[in-house]
Write an enzyme that holds these catalytic residues in place. Structure first.
Site, short mmCIF file in Angstrom:
data_model
loop_
_atom_site.label_atom_id
_atom_site.label_comp_id
_atom_site.label_asym_id
_atom_site.label_seq_id
_atom_site.Cartn_x
_atom_site.Cartn_y
_atom_site.Cartn_z
N ASP A 17 -13.35 -5.41 8.99
CA ASP A 17 -12.10 -4.73 8.79
C ASP A 17 -11.14 -4.43 10.21
O ASP A 17 -12.09 -4.25 11.12
CB ASP A 17 -11.85 -3.82 8.08
CG ASP A 17 -10.40 -3.10 7.61
OD1 ASP A 17 -9.59 -4.07 7.35
OD2 ASP A 17 -10.30 -1.83 7.70
N SER A 18 -9.75 -4.35 10.01
CA SER A 18 -9.27 -3.96 11.30
C SER A 18 -9.63 -2.39 11.62
O SER A 18 -9.24 -1.96 12.71
CB SER A 18 -7.86 -4.21 11.15
OG SER A 18 -7.33 -3.34 9.92
N CYS A 195 -4.00 -4.03 0.23
CA CYS A 195 -4.13 -3.51 1.57
C CYS A 195 -5.51 -2.43 1.11
O CYS A 195 -5.44 -1.82 0.31
CB CYS A 195 -2.94 -2.81 1.99
SG CYS A 195 -3.36 -1.92 3.82
N HIS A 197 -6.34 0.04 2.67
CA HIS A 197 -5.85 1.74 2.48
C HIS A 197 -5.23 2.25 1.49
O HIS A 197 -5.29 3.20 1.12
CB HIS A 197 -4.92 1.92 3.77
CG HIS A 197 -5.41 1.90 5.15
ND1 HIS A 197 -5.99 0.84 5.70
CD2 HIS A 197 -5.47 2.85 6.06
CE1 HIS A 197 -6.57 0.98 6.73
NE2 HIS A 197 -6.09 2.37 7.19
N1 DGL Z 1 -7.20 -3.43 6.72
C1 DGL Z 1 -5.49 -4.03 6.45
C2 DGL Z 1 -5.48 -4.62 5.38
O1 DGL Z 1 -5.93 -4.41 4.43
C3 DGL Z 1 -4.74 -2.69 6.56
C4 DGL Z 1 -4.56 -1.89 8.12
C5 DGL Z 1 -4.01 -2.51 9.28
O2 DGL Z 1 -2.51 -3.02 9.26
O3 DGL Z 1 -4.68 -3.18 9.93
O4 DGL Z 1 -4.14 -5.29 5.43
#
Ligand code: DGL
Length: 278
Positions: A17-18, A195, A197
């Protein structure tokens, strides 16, 4: 089953993940597949991906996946980031043709289509995911008649990271993002949290959406899809013991652990997380 498959079945699953958000997907995987071993990488140094352009997102994601593979051979890669999944799956599949590479878009679309009675679905996601249109396309592949309204909800990412999950500020923000969608003539009966989050804000979003609106996310369906794929390809762990998790982050492991606990649903310490560079 070939010898190769038997050997590969013992390898860990790579999950990317980011940042910390993908831990919601890891939590679902742990419920579905507790005997698997996991290598999780959160690219906290480059978060957020959701406000970046597609070339940058692909560049970061390719490097992050390569960093996991540098740490360990894996039997599958799960891209637990909606933004990265929406733009980078074909690139990753071309890079790793010998392993399944699974994203969260297809499973999330499936969850939304099966939850919706009216076929009117709202997708809440990052700017990049909305701009790329991957959810709309995936939903239309499953139900060509579906009406999809998408909304970038950038501030939700910060609110979730800040731990502001309920109350006036979150509901006010949700109202601002959702009011015209909820007032649309084809009012959605389903909201897809597109997303990683956003599941943390589900209660506040539900309060704003009101009764009769179902809220779904991709975490559970992705875990179900991983489980089905492992079984189909004879790659499920042969062991019955609880699996291990190796956490990696590219910046501030203490913050990753402190915030990540909320997403994972159990506490984490900075010493549980390896600091890595891409
Ligand atoms: N993990 C990203 C997503 O699911 C959200 C956070 C980001 O913008 O990196 O889109």
């Amino acid at each position: 089953m070939s010898n190769n498959q038997a050997e590969n079945a013992s390898l860990p699953i790579g999950i990317f993940d980011s940042g910390v958000g993908g831990l919601t997907v890891l939590a679902a995987l742990l419920r579905h597949l507790p005997s698997e071993d996991y290598y999780f990488l959160g690219d906290t140094a480059r978060l957020p991906y959701g406000t970046k352009g597609p070339e940058t997102i692909i560049n970061y994601t390719v490097r992050a996946a390569a960093r996991i593979v540098k740490s360990t051979p894996i039997k599958m890669l799960v891209v637990a980031c909606n933004t990265a999944s929406s733009v980078c799956l074909p690139t990753l599949r071309a890079m790793y043709p010998h392993i399944p590479v699974l994203g969260v878009i297809e499973p999330g679309a499936r969850a939304a289509v099966s939850a919706s009675r009216s076929g009117c679905i709202a997708v809440l996601a990052t700017e990049a995911t909305v701009r790329g249109g991957a959810y709309t396309e995936a939903i239309h592949r499953l139900n060509p008649e579906a009406k999809v309204l998408s909304r970038a909800c950038t501030l939700f990412v910060s609110l979730a990271e800040e731990g502001w999950l309920e109350g006036d500020i979150v509901e006010g923000t949700a109202r601002r993002y959702l009011s015209d969608i909820l007032a649309a003539p084809a009012r959605p009966d389903t909201i897809l949290l597109g997303c990683t989050h956003f599941p943390l804000l589900q209660k506040a979003i539900a309060n704003v959406a009101g009764e009769g609106v179902r809220i779904v996310d991709s975490a559970e369906t992705t875990a179900g899809a991983v489980s089905a794929l492992l079984a189909e390809q004879h790659l499920a762990s042969p062991s019955a013991r609880p699996g291990s998790i190796h956490f990696m982050a590219t910046d501030n492991v203490a913050r990753f652990a402190a915030i990540g606990g909320n997403f994972l649903g159990r506490s984490l310490a900075g010493t549980d997380v390896e600091l890595v560079d891409l």
